[in-house]
Each structure stands twice: as C-alpha cells, then as structure tokens.
Motif scaffolding. Structure first.
Motif, PDB file in Angstrom:
ATOM      1  N   ALA A  52     -33.698  40.446  75.551  1.00 41.49           N
ATOM      2  CA  ALA A  52     -34.916  41.241  75.714  1.00 41.49           C
ATOM      3  C   ALA A  52     -35.434  41.734  74.362  1.00 41.49           C
ATOM      4  N   MET A  53     -34.532  42.137  73.469  1.00 42.04           N
ATOM      5  CA  MET A  53     -34.979  42.597  72.143  1.00 42.04           C
ATOM      6  C   MET A  53     -35.619  41.459  71.361  1.00 42.04           C
ATOM      7  N   TYR A  54     -35.016  40.279  71.420  1.00 38.68           N
ATOM      8  CA  TYR A  54     -35.611  39.124  70.732  1.00 38.68           C
ATOM      9  C   TYR A  54     -36.984  38.808  71.315  1.00 38.68           C
ATOM     10  N   MET A  55     -37.115  38.843  72.644  1.00 39.07           N
ATOM     11  CA  MET A  55     -38.398  38.537  73.280  1.00 39.07           C
ATOM     12  C   MET A  55     -39.468  39.562  72.877  1.00 39.07           C
ATOM     13  N   GLN A  56     -39.074  40.821  72.728  1.00 37.73           N
ATOM     14  CA  GLN A  56     -40.028  41.843  72.300  1.00 37.73           C
ATOM     15  C   GLN A  56     -40.498  41.586  70.876  1.00 37.73           C
ATOM     16  N   MET A  57     -39.640  40.973  70.067  1.00 41.02           N
ATOM     17  CA  MET A  57     -40.039  40.646  68.698  1.00 41.02           C
ATOM     18  C   MET A  57     -40.824  39.342  68.649  1.00 41.02           C
ATOM     19  N   GLY A  58     -40.995  38.691  69.806  1.00 36.02           N
ATOM     20  CA  GLY A  58     -41.751  37.464  69.846  1.00 36.02           C
ATOM     21  C   GLY A  58     -40.947  36.241  69.480  1.00 36.02           C
ATOM     22  N   ARG A  59     -39.654  36.284  69.634  1.00 34.03           N
ATOM     23  CA  ARG A  59     -38.797  35.152  69.301  1.00 34.03           C
ATOM     24  C   ARG A  59     -37.971  34.763  70.521  1.00 34.03           C
ATOM     25  N   LYS A  60     -37.666  33.491  70.628  1.00 31.41           N
ATOM     26  CA  LYS A  60     -36.767  33.019  71.682  1.00 31.41           C
ATOM     27  C   LYS A  60     -35.400  32.803  71.043  1.00 31.41           C
ATOM     28  N   PRO A  61     -34.404  33.587  71.434  1.00 25.16           N
ATOM     29  CA  PRO A  61     -33.090  33.482  70.778  1.00 25.16           C
ATOM     30  C   PRO A  61     -32.306  32.260  71.269  1.00 25.16           C
ATOM     31  N   SER A  62     -31.547  31.694  70.372  1.00 25.55           N
ATOM     32  CA  SER A  62     -30.643  30.617  70.765  1.00 25.55           C
ATOM     33  C   SER A  62     -29.317  31.237  71.199  1.00 25.55           C
ATOM     34  N   GLU A  63     -28.523  30.471  71.914  1.00 27.65           N
ATOM     35  CA  GLU A  63     -27.211  30.964  72.352  1.00 27.65           C
ATOM     36  C   GLU A  63     -26.311  31.278  71.164  1.00 27.65           C
ATOM     37  N   ALA A  64     -26.457  30.502  70.095  1.00 27.36           N
ATOM     38  CA  ALA A  64     -25.650  30.754  68.897  1.00 27.36           C
ATOM     39  C   ALA A  64     -25.989  32.120  68.297  1.00 27.36           C
ATOM     40  N   GLN A  65     -27.274  32.473  68.275  1.00 29.33           N
ATOM     41  CA  GLN A  65     -27.677  33.786  67.743  1.00 29.33           C
ATOM     42  C   GLN A  65     -27.125  34.915  68.614  1.00 29.33           C
ATOM     43  N   ILE A  66     -27.205  34.723  69.922  1.00 26.64           N
ATOM     44  CA  ILE A  66     -26.704  35.757  70.835  1.00 26.64           C
ATOM     45  C   ILE A  66     -25.200  35.929  70.668  1.00 26.64           C
ATOM     46  N   ARG A  67     -24.460  34.816  70.605  1.00 26.18           N
ATOM     47  CA  ARG A  67     -23.006  34.897  70.409  1.00 26.18           C
ATOM     48  C   ARG A  67     -22.668  35.552  69.077  1.00 26.18           C
ATOM     49  N   GLN A  68     -23.462  35.245  68.035  1.00 28.24           N
ATOM     50  CA  GLN A  68     -23.208  35.825  66.716  1.00 28.24           C
ATOM     51  C   GLN A  68     -23.398  37.338  66.758  1.00 28.24           C
ATOM     52  N   ILE A  69     -24.446  37.793  67.425  1.00 27.26           N
ATOM     53  CA  ILE A  69     -24.689  39.239  67.515  1.00 27.26           C
ATOM     54  C   ILE A  69     -23.594  39.908  68.335  1.00 27.26           C
ATOM     55  N   MET A  70     -23.203  39.291  69.453  1.00 28.35           N
ATOM     56  CA  MET A  70     -22.135  39.881  70.277  1.00 28.35           C
ATOM     57  C   MET A  70     -20.819  39.950  69.481  1.00 28.35           C
ATOM     58  N   LYS A  71     -20.552  38.925  68.690  1.00 24.40           N
ATOM     59  CA  LYS A  71     -19.330  38.914  67.879  1.00 24.40           C
ATOM     60  C   LYS A  71     -19.392  40.010  66.806  1.00 24.40           C
ATOM     61  N   SER A  72     -20.557  40.175  66.167  1.00 27.28           N
ATOM     62  CA  SER A  72     -20.678  41.187  65.121  1.00 27.28           C
ATOM     63  C   SER A  72     -20.587  42.593  65.711  1.00 27.28           C
ATOM     64  N   MET A  73     -21.050  42.788  66.939  1.00 25.70           N
ATOM     65  CA  MET A  73     -20.960  44.109  67.568  1.00 25.70           C
ATOM     66  C   MET A  73     -19.537  44.403  68.006  1.00 25.70           C
ATOM     67  N   GLY A  74     -18.754  43.360  68.274  1.00 24.97           N
ATOM     68  CA  GLY A  74     -17.369  43.564  68.692  1.00 24.97           C
ATOM     69  C   GLY A  74     -16.453  43.983  67.565  1.00 24.97           C
ATOM     70  N   GLN A  75     -16.871  43.804  66.325  1.00 25.42           N
ATOM     71  CA  GLN A  75     -16.020  44.149  65.184  1.00 25.42           C
ATOM     72  C   GLN A  75     -16.072  45.611  64.862  1.00 25.42           C
TER      73      GLN A  75
END
Length: 75
Positions: A52-75
């Motif tokens: 939803a945040m990516y869509m609000q910025m006008g971008r369509k996120p890839s699964e790799a980007q989503i996984r990368q963000i989830m991984k960075s938040m888990g650290q």
C-alpha cells in the motif's frame, strides 16, 4: 527499649522491601501481558502495508523489494 525499637524498624523496612519486590514482579508480568496483547491486536507492518505504501508513492513493488524491506525490518 532501644533494641525493641530497632527490631520494629528493621521489620518494617523488610515488609516495605518485600512489598516493593512483589509489586515489581507483578507489574512486570502485567506489563508483559498487556504488551503481547497490543502486538496481537495491532501487528507491526506486514507485506500488505508495504504494498500500500508503494502504491501511494505511485510505484508497483516487486516481490524482491517487499522481501528486502521485510528482511531489513526484521533486523
């Protein structure tokens, strides 16, 4: 006479100390339970929120980007 007053003072201090320790333990477990309840009711950011945040910025996120963000938040 002074010995009796000293015993009463020491006993009173021990009761106060015991009350503080019991209160600290009880408040620890109560706070822990409330924190876990809040996490269960309001979970941290999940994948849907990231999309939803990516869509609000006008971008369509890839699964790799989503996984990368989830991984960075888990650290």
């Amino acid at each position: 006479m002074i010995f009796l007053a000293l015993n009463t003072t020491v006993a009173s201090l021990l009761w106060v100390l015991l009350g503080v320790v019991i209160g600290a333990i009880a408040s620890f477990f109560f706070t822990k339970r409330m924190f876990e309840k809040q996490l269960k009711e309001n979970p941290p950011i999940d994948e849907k929120m990231i999309r939803a945040m990516y869509m609000q910025m006008g971008r369509k996120p890839s699964e790799a980007q989503i996984r990368q963000i989830m991984k960075s938040m888990g650290q």
